[in-house]
Scaffold this active site. Sequence first.
Site, short mmCIF file in Angstrom:
data_model
loop_
_atom_site.label_atom_id
_atom_site.label_comp_id
_atom_site.label_asym_id
_atom_site.label_seq_id
_atom_site.Cartn_x
_atom_site.Cartn_y
_atom_site.Cartn_z
N ARG A 103 0.99 -1.15 0.13
CA ARG A 103 -0.04 0.06 0.11
C ARG A 103 0.89 1.24 -0.08
O ARG A 103 1.52 1.39 1.08
CB ARG A 103 -1.10 -0.10 1.13
CG ARG A 103 -1.61 1.48 1.18
CD ARG A 103 -2.74 1.17 2.38
NE ARG A 103 -3.99 0.43 1.90
CZ ARG A 103 -5.13 0.57 2.50
NH1 ARG A 103 -5.35 1.14 3.41
NH2 ARG A 103 -6.21 -0.11 1.96
N HIS A 130 -7.55 0.86 -6.32
CA HIS A 130 -7.40 -0.02 -5.15
C HIS A 130 -8.20 -1.26 -5.94
O HIS A 130 -9.49 -1.60 -5.43
CB HIS A 130 -8.38 0.51 -4.18
CG HIS A 130 -8.41 -0.07 -2.85
ND1 HIS A 130 -7.77 -1.07 -2.53
CD2 HIS A 130 -9.12 0.13 -1.93
CE1 HIS A 130 -7.83 -1.53 -1.16
NE2 HIS A 130 -8.78 -0.63 -0.51
N GLN A 133 -10.22 -4.21 -3.63
CA GLN A 133 -11.42 -3.49 -3.04
C GLN A 133 -12.55 -3.81 -4.05
O GLN A 133 -13.67 -4.29 -3.78
CB GLN A 133 -11.40 -2.14 -2.73
CG GLN A 133 -12.78 -1.58 -2.11
CD GLN A 133 -13.23 -2.05 -0.87
OE1 GLN A 133 -12.50 -2.20 0.08
NE2 GLN A 133 -14.35 -2.62 -0.64
N ASP A 224 -17.65 6.75 -1.55
CA ASP A 224 -16.03 6.56 -0.96
C ASP A 224 -15.99 7.90 -0.29
O ASP A 224 -16.64 9.09 -0.40
CB ASP A 224 -15.08 6.10 -1.76
CG ASP A 224 -13.53 6.24 -1.13
OD1 ASP A 224 -13.68 5.78 0.05
OD2 ASP A 224 -12.69 6.06 -1.76
N CYS A 263 -16.68 1.44 0.60
CA CYS A 263 -15.61 0.47 0.65
C CYS A 263 -14.95 0.52 2.18
O CYS A 263 -14.12 -0.34 2.64
CB CYS A 263 -14.48 0.89 -0.21
SG CYS A 263 -13.71 2.55 -0.16
N ARG A 291 -13.59 -8.95 1.39
CA ARG A 291 -12.05 -8.62 0.92
C ARG A 291 -11.25 -10.06 1.31
O ARG A 291 -10.37 -10.24 0.41
CB ARG A 291 -11.72 -7.71 2.03
CG ARG A 291 -12.20 -6.32 1.86
CD ARG A 291 -11.74 -5.74 0.44
NE ARG A 291 -10.50 -5.55 0.16
CZ ARG A 291 -9.70 -4.48 0.73
NH1 ARG A 291 -10.24 -3.52 1.37
NH2 ARG A 291 -8.25 -4.38 0.56
N1 CP Z 1 -11.32 -0.37 2.27
C1 CP Z 1 -10.09 -0.56 2.91
O1 CP Z 1 -9.20 -0.60 1.92
O2 CP Z 1 -9.91 -0.54 4.08
P1 CP Z 1 -8.74 -0.22 4.96
O3 CP Z 1 -7.90 1.25 4.46
O4 CP Z 1 -8.89 -0.06 6.48
O5 CP Z 1 -7.66 -1.26 4.33
N1 NVA Z 2 -10.22 6.85 -1.32
C1 NVA Z 2 -9.80 6.00 -0.06
C2 NVA Z 2 -10.11 4.52 0.14
C3 NVA Z 2 -9.88 3.93 1.36
C4 NVA Z 2 -10.00 2.54 1.52
C5 NVA Z 2 -8.37 6.34 0.44
O1 NVA Z 2 -7.65 6.36 -0.74
O2 NVA Z 2 -8.04 6.84 1.50
#
Ligand code: CP
Ligand code: NVA
Length: 304
Positions: A103, A130, A133, A224, A263, A291
């Site tokens: 990440r 992502h 997701q 989101d 999400c 997930r």
């Molecule tokens: N939806 C998602 O990716 O959650 P986290 O940021 O908690 O991993």
């Molecule tokens: N758009 C959000 C998604 C989190 C799962 C972010 O990048 O923070």
Amino acid sequence: MPKDFLTLADWSAEDLFRLLDRARELKQLLNRGQRPQSLEGRALAMFFEKPSLRTHVTFEAGMAQLGGHAILLRPEQVGIGTREAPGDVARNLSRWVDGIVARTFSHELIEELARVATIPVINGLTDLLHPCQVMADFQTIAEHVELKDAVIAYVGDGNNMANSLMLGAGVLGLTLRLGTPASHRPAVRIRRCAEELAAASGARLSWCEDPREAVRGATFVYTDTWTSMGQESEREARRRLFAEYQVNAALLEHAPEAWVMHCLPAHRGEEITDEILDGERSLALDQAENRLHAQKAVLERLLT
Ligand code: CP
Ligand code: NVA
């Protein structure tokens, strides 16, 4: 089959449907108490530059359930780009473990890790995309209707979630309507890529500025956060900019039959109200649950 899972655009519809089938099967098996040990002895390195609840826990629990092991690496431990060059981190990890979940803020960093690593690299979210997701989201939708019959409306910020939904819908030939301010549409290169995919798959992708028009008659309304990780300093400006895109009871009058998706994490009272997120139309916790299953399918496919 690609080595990595960085973007859904790299994968064929056939491959993604196979992954979704396996995810459904793994869910059924787990619900019967069965944990196939398909990744026995395998190890996964998990490198997170940003916070995470769902992605971290589901990859770690998923590896354990499949008989493997996961190792969490914090950025301050690794010092990518300061203590050690990204390529050297990727080369070393490739000698010890069977896969990497990363990440990262920059999408270019995960691309560099994947280019150098000889093992699979899985995108656990970047500023751009992502994909894990979206696999869980499509699994969740398919629990209610045939994917090809779903009318998915995404309202809010044209961010990493919107980008990945567009690419996923483009590959699989789905119907996706985006409702975002003109200033916050998905990135041009993602739109172009999604349009090319749609030309081949028959996906129906559309955009409008009015959230009511976007959700009208939709079967799934997705939102989101308006302030993604790394954008915290813009939060107040974004609250004002996106105010009319809130998923609330008034907006859902235009989509009376729709399920609601998010999400998570949610900024309650901003992009979605408590009443809707906690209401009976909300699929947010099913998405979170899936997930685990969707990623186990990806792990099995890439690590064996
Ligand atoms: N939806 C998602 O990716 O959650 P986290 O940021 O908690 O991993
Ligand atoms: N758009 C959000 C998604 C989190 C799962 C972010 O990048 O923070």
